[in-house]
Design an enzyme around this catalytic site. Structure first.
Site, short mmCIF file in Angstrom:
data_model
loop_
_atom_site.label_atom_id
_atom_site.label_comp_id
_atom_site.label_asym_id
_atom_site.label_seq_id
_atom_site.Cartn_x
_atom_site.Cartn_y
_atom_site.Cartn_z
N ASP A 1 0.83 -1.21 0.00
CA ASP A 1 0.00 0.00 0.00
C ASP A 1 0.86 1.26 0.00
OD1 ASP A 1 -2.72 1.24 0.43
OD2 ASP A 1 -1.70 2.00 2.21
N GLU B 1 1.04 -0.62 -5.14
CA GLU B 1 0.06 0.42 -5.39
C GLU B 1 0.85 1.73 -5.55
OE1 GLU B 1 -3.52 3.07 -3.54
OE2 GLU B 1 -1.85 2.36 -2.35
#
Length: 815
Positions: A490, A543
């Site tokens: 993330d 990401e």
């Protein structure tokens, strides 16, 4: 075996309890009298030993004469003989009681080496026993068949000197008000952490850090218990507090092991299920009670204690693990169902999810699930993206073994498990990582570098080797211990740039004057290289929302080393196109084709994730223009376009059946939409049936995934039919076998629509049509095989004429 007194002697437990009761009634006067008596006794013993030493010295001066017998020679001789070797001088016994400095440091939690003074130690005159047991009324040492009550030195300290040549095996009887404990002495044990572990920790290279730090149930020196270890280099002292000592860590000080910053204590008799924390004395002398950064199990939030645990799960996924290394992920089918476990079916535990989730995902044909962060987090509304327990699956749904059971069940159903992983930042909770030992430790010491500007959290100090070790080992931990098949990392962009969400003056350039966070780059490279080396068959996914070069390029050529990157550009562009009314789409045609300009710059995943269907962004079907029929038609056409586009697919839960409401973690998907009693159930079921069929055809059509990262796998038929809102392209597998995908994003039927095709395919048949009646469409189809005509079109030698249904995508394969 536990030493016991002779059968005809007194029971030491009863004697200790009796003595403790008497002592409690006698009060301070009795204790003072006993202390005085003991001091007098020690003084007399010392004088007696001194007198003996003097006599021995006088004897040494004497000369003995020996007269020998007549040997037959008629002469006799008198020969002086040397005096015997003097006996060694007895050592003068010392008081076993602790000195004032050690007492004070132990009482205030600032002792670095409690084992050096507590426990049993050889001293002049015998073996000194020292015990620190706050609130105890009395302590008795049991050695073999003998028992000796220690002197009460006050403040929980007990001591005694036994005239023994060596330190014996011993146990303690500790008397409290109303009870007596027969126990081992924690301070008689050698360190339970090896030199190699300490060396690797110091170097920041311990790739299985969870086996060295934290709470580890074990057998040490033949005794069962738990080894507690924690990294706290700035602490003046560390103590263990938990249910086993009524959350008072005063009597459980840990020792500092060299210069590593690691503190250790083996506590005998402590086992699984016990709650604990570390009581840390900060550099300024204040104290803080902290959860274990390496805890592998935690209490259910909002409770925050760590729990001693060990795994007993027996895996049954050997076949899955062996098979996942056969084909690289970017050359295999890879369609992902993203799930928030706590709200997929609210109220279900890990084991209950294991009964329902694998069968549901398998029925829909997804190859993988991606779990939103599973690591423990205090606030459910963060969806797991603000982590406090990096090594513990959230206790909201069960134990770590329960989570392993779920992963095992998914694997046995043929489904891979990806997990969101959050190494970018952590929350500021004062019982967790923030200023863990009184100073910035896991976060950067520069406040501007430490504070995350968007989320009110703290960023990790990626330049500190121990912090990198904590995170790299954590990535390995999930893949190795929980058999996770991949990590979606993330917020990578926030890690890579020093000026991320910062204004000028709020950040400092790197050593080359640039905005790149070189420490974060080195960390991500190390993490990826380590994970791929240690756990074959896994994949890492970034990401990353910028144009950073080389996200999925190998680390040995300067890349970050990820297996995939989320294609955020495709997601934003394609969704923007779809939200426009069809009459205006011709002005945005390039938003659907631009992705092919950079499609092979990285290995991509096409994500329709939770972020796109929450907080005012509307659900996927609700983004579509038009009435309810048109919205569903647009959604079906878009999904088939997405599944045919180069790259892997990811779809968030609830979107597979056209949920109209935004996702909320409090209630999850609207499963009632699929209730046969609901009037519009067929509309939602039709979309779900399409997703199932897309996945089925996808998995059996190598042209859709085998050359995802190679230009040879894609060819435009027409990418410029803006006035028609039509897109057509070919996909190829390694053998050249094609699939033709055609999308008509206008609400009109286009009859006899001519498309150029290769002339080496005798006929094409329709294998997917999102407008068929079973999916809720108008059932405009091409039921018969379509044969090419020798009419050149779109730069190709042959062409076919198709009927393009409204707001639909069709797939055709060689007949």
């Amino acid at each position: 075996m536990t030493p016991r007194p002779p059968s005809n002697g007194p029971d030491p437990k009863k004697a200790a309890a009796k003595k403790a009761t008497a002592k409690k009634g006698a009060g301070k006067k009795s204790s003072a009298k006993k202390s005085s008596t003991k001091k007098n006794s020690l003084k007399k013993a010392s004088m007696k030993k001194g007198s003996a030493q003097k006599t021995s010295a006088a004897d040494k001066k004497a000369t003995r004469v020996t007269v020998t017998a007549d040997t037959g020679t008629g002469t006799g001789t008198t020969t002086p003989t040397p005096a015997p070797a003097p006996a060694p001088a007895p050592e003068i016994a010392i008081s076993p009681a602790l000195d004032a400095m050690d007492r004070d440091r132990l009482l205030h939690g600032t002792h670095h080496a409690p084992h050096s003074v507590l426990g049993a130690h050889p001293v002049p005159g015998g073996v000194a026993f020292r015990v620190f047991r706050p609130f105890a009324l009395g302590v008795t040492v049991m050695t073999g068949a003998s028992t000796t009550e220690l002197h009460d030195d006050g403040d929980g300290f007990f001591s005694g000197l036994l005239p023994l040549p060596d330190v014996p095996e011993y146990r303690l009887l500790v008397a409290y008000d109303g009870t007596v404990q027969d126990t081992e002495d924690a301070y008689r044990f050698l360190p339970a952490l090896g030199d190699l572990d300490l060396h690797l920790i110091g170097e920041g290279r311990h790739e299985q850090l969870w086996r060295a730090l934290g709470a580890e149930p074990m057998t040490h020196q033949g005794v069962t218990g738990t080894r507690f270890t924690v990294w706290a280099p700035n602490a003046q002292g560390v103590r263990v507090a938990g249910t086993f000592n009524f959350w008072d860590g005063t009597g459980a000080p840990m020792r500092s092991l060299g210069g590593t910053g690691v503190w250790e204590l083996f506590m005998p008799g402590i086992g699984e299920g016990e709650l604990y924390k570390f009581e840390i004395t900060r550099p300024d002398g204040s104290k803080t009670l902290r959860a274990d950064p390496m805890a592998r199990r935690t209490e259910v939030p909002p409770a925050t204690s760590s729990i001693v645990t060990a795994s007993h799960h027996e895996w049954g996924d050997e076949e899955w693990l062996a098979g996942r290394t056969e084909v690289p992920a970017h050359e295999a089918p890879f369609s992902v169902y993203e799930i928030h476990l706590a709200s997929w079916r609210p109220g279900l535990t890990y084991r209950q999810l294991a009964e329902q989730l694998p069968s549901y995902v398998k029925d829909l044909g997804f190859t993988h699930v991606e779990l939103m962060p599973v690591a423990e987090h205090p606030f459910g509304g963060s969806w797991g993206y603000q982590v406090t327990g990096f090594y513990a699956p959230t206790a909201r749904l069960g134990t770590p073994d329960d989570f392993k059971f779920l992963v095992d069940a998914l694997h046995q159903a043929g489904i891979g498990v990806l997990m969101d992983w959050v190494p970018a930042h952590f929350p500021r909770d004062d019982w967790a990582l923030a200023e863990f030992d009184g100073r910035p430790l896991y976060e950067h010491e520069d406040p501007l570098r430490a504070a995350h500007p968007d989320w009110g959290t703290l960023e990790f100090d990626f330049g500190r080797r121990e912090v990198r070790n904590f995170l790299v080992a954590n990535a390995v931990y999930w893949c190795q211990e929980f058999h996770i098949d991949g990590l979606r990392v993330d917020a990578v962009a926030s890690m890579l740039y020093l000026d991320y969400s910062r204004e000028p003056g709020q950040w400092t350039p790197n050593e080359h004057g640039g905005r790149e966070n070189l420490d974060a780059v080195a960390f991500l490279q190390e993490m990826n290289a380590t994970v791929y080396r240690r756990v074959p068959g896994v994949v890492t996914i970034a990401e990353e929302s910028t144009a950073w070069d080389g996200v999925t390029r190998a680390t040995d050529t300067g890349g970050l080393g990820f297996g995939f990157k989320w294609n955020m550009g495709w997601m934003h562009d394609s969704l923007d196109y779809m939200t426009h009314d069809p009459v205006h789409r011709r002005h945005h045609h390039g938003e659907m084709t631009f992705s092919m300009v950079y499609a092979y710059s990285e290995n991509y995943v096409l994500p329709i994730s939770h972020d796109e269907v929450v907080h005012g962004k509307r659900s996927l079907v609700s983004k579509m223009p038009g009435d309810w029929w048109q919205q569903r038609a647009n959604l079906r056409a878009y999904l088939a376009f997405m599944w045919a586009h180069p790259g892997k697919q990811l779809l968030f839960m609830g979107q597979e059946f056209a949920q109209g409401a935004e996702w909320s973690e409090t209630h999850g998907p609207d499963w009632w939409l699929l209730d046969p009693a609901y009037g519009a159930e067929a509309d939602h079921r039709g979309v779900r049936d399409l997703v199932r069929d897309l996945n089925t055809v996808y998995r059996h059509t190598p042209a859709l995934w085998q050359l995802d990262t190679t230009p040879a796998g894609f060819q435009w038929i027409t990418g410029d039919a803006a006035e028609d809102n039509v897109f057509a392209f070919l996909r190829h597998d390694t053998d050249g076998s094609p699939l033709l995908a055609v999308s008509n994003f206008s609400p009109v039927v286009r009859h006899d629509y001519r498309l150029g095709v290769p002339d080496d395919t005798p006929a094409w048949h329709e294998t997917v049509n999102t407008d068929t009646a079973v999916y809720g469409g108008s059932d405009v189809t091409n039921p018969d095989p379509v044969k090419p005509e020798p009419t050149p079109w779109h730069g190709r030698p042959a062409s076919i004429r198709l009927t393009l249904p409204p707001l639909a995508t069709i797939w055709l394969r060689p007949a």
